[in-house]
Design an enzyme around this catalytic site. Sequence first.
Site, short mmCIF file in Angstrom:
data_model
loop_
_atom_site.label_atom_id
_atom_site.label_comp_id
_atom_site.label_asym_id
_atom_site.label_seq_id
_atom_site.Cartn_x
_atom_site.Cartn_y
_atom_site.Cartn_z
N GLY A 13 17.62 -9.03 -54.94
CA GLY A 13 17.06 -8.59 -53.66
C GLY A 13 16.25 -7.32 -53.80
O GLY A 13 16.21 -6.49 -52.89
N GLY A 51 7.23 0.57 -62.91
CA GLY A 51 6.85 0.70 -64.32
C GLY A 51 8.04 0.78 -65.26
O GLY A 51 9.10 0.22 -64.99
N VAL A 61 19.65 -16.55 -55.45
CA VAL A 61 21.03 -16.34 -55.91
C VAL A 61 21.97 -17.45 -55.46
O VAL A 61 23.08 -17.57 -55.98
CB VAL A 61 21.58 -14.97 -55.45
CG1 VAL A 61 20.80 -13.83 -56.09
CG2 VAL A 61 21.60 -14.85 -53.93
N ASN A 87 22.65 -7.06 -54.70
CA ASN A 87 22.18 -6.50 -53.43
C ASN A 87 21.66 -7.56 -52.46
O ASN A 87 21.66 -7.33 -51.25
CB ASN A 87 21.06 -5.48 -53.70
CG ASN A 87 20.30 -5.11 -52.45
OD1 ASN A 87 20.78 -4.36 -51.62
ND2 ASN A 87 19.10 -5.68 -52.31
N TYR A 152 29.10 -13.00 -41.42
CA TYR A 152 28.63 -11.97 -42.35
C TYR A 152 29.77 -11.04 -42.74
O TYR A 152 29.96 -10.72 -43.91
CB TYR A 152 27.49 -11.20 -41.69
CG TYR A 152 26.90 -10.08 -42.50
CD1 TYR A 152 25.97 -10.33 -43.50
CD2 TYR A 152 27.24 -8.75 -42.24
CE1 TYR A 152 25.40 -9.29 -44.23
CE2 TYR A 152 26.67 -7.70 -42.96
CZ TYR A 152 25.75 -7.99 -43.95
OH TYR A 152 25.18 -6.95 -44.66
N ALA A 154 32.92 -11.73 -42.69
CA ALA A 154 33.85 -12.48 -43.54
C ALA A 154 33.33 -12.56 -44.97
O ALA A 154 34.09 -12.37 -45.94
CB ALA A 154 34.04 -13.89 -42.98
N LYS A 156 31.18 -10.50 -46.48
CA LYS A 156 31.20 -9.18 -47.11
C LYS A 156 32.63 -8.71 -47.40
O LYS A 156 32.88 -8.02 -48.39
CB LYS A 156 30.47 -8.17 -46.22
CG LYS A 156 28.96 -8.40 -46.15
CD LYS A 156 28.29 -8.32 -47.51
CE LYS A 156 26.78 -8.29 -47.39
NZ LYS A 156 26.11 -8.20 -48.72
#
Length: 248
Positions: A13, A51, A61, A87, A152, A154, A156
Site C-alpha cells: 500500500g 530514489g 495482497v 500497510n 473493519y 474485526a 484489524k
Amino acid sequence: MGRLEDRIAMVTGAGRGIGRAIAEKFAAEGATVVALDIDGETASDTAKTIGGGAVGLVLDVTDRAAVAEVTAEVHRRFGRIDVLVNNAGWDKIGPFTESDPADWDRIIAINLYGVLHTSRAVLPLMAERGYGAVVNLASDAGRVGSSGEAVYSAAKGGVIAFSKTMAREMARSGPRVNCVCPGPTDTALFASLGGDQPKLRESLIRAIPLRRLAEPADIANTVAFLASDEACFLTGQTVSVSGGLTMA
C-alpha cells in the site's frame, strides 16, 4: 548513517497516504524500498520519488499466488528481505445491519488475509537468516471498536492478535513482529470515509488530547523505529499513534 541503512524493505500500500510516508521515511533512513501497491502507477511513482534504488511493483495482497510470486522476485533480486510492512488496507463506513456481505469479504480479504499472505511468504525467508522485522498496520478500531466500522474493526483486531501470535512463534528464529495502530490520520482515504466533513473533522480533533489529526509522517516515524535495530528487544507489541485518543 540512517537507522535502516542497507535494509531491504517491502511496504504494501505504498502508493499513497501512510504507505507512501513509510516508504519515504525508510528511504531517508537508508533502506532500499520495494514499494508495493495494487495501483502500479502510484507504486512506481513512489519508488521514483524516493530514489535510493527503490523499486515499485504491482501487488494485490488478496491474491496469495501473486504475493508468493512477488516475494520470490524481490528475494531473487536482492537476496534477502529484512523488513516487511503490511500497510495495505480498505474500509467502507456504514451500520453493520445495513452492510453488504460482499463488502465484508473485501474488507477481510485486504485487511486480514493480505497480512496472512505476505507473512506466510516472507517470514520463512527471514527465519532462515535469523533476522527480520515485520510491522503490521492495524487500527485503534481493532482495539476499542469504531461505530460504522464493525467488519473493519474485526479484521484489524485479527491483525493485532495475529501479530502477537507471530511474535511468539518467530521469536527463537529471529524475526520480530510488532503492530502499529493509527488513530484518525489526515489522508485521502480518511477524507473519502467522511473525514472531509467539517463537523466530523472538528469533533474528532476536539476528542484528541493533542488536538490534531495524525499526519502520515507521525505513523511512519513509529514504524521506522519498530523496523530498526533500536527496537531489537521489542516484539509482540501494539503501539497506538493517536495523539492520546486511545490510551488503553
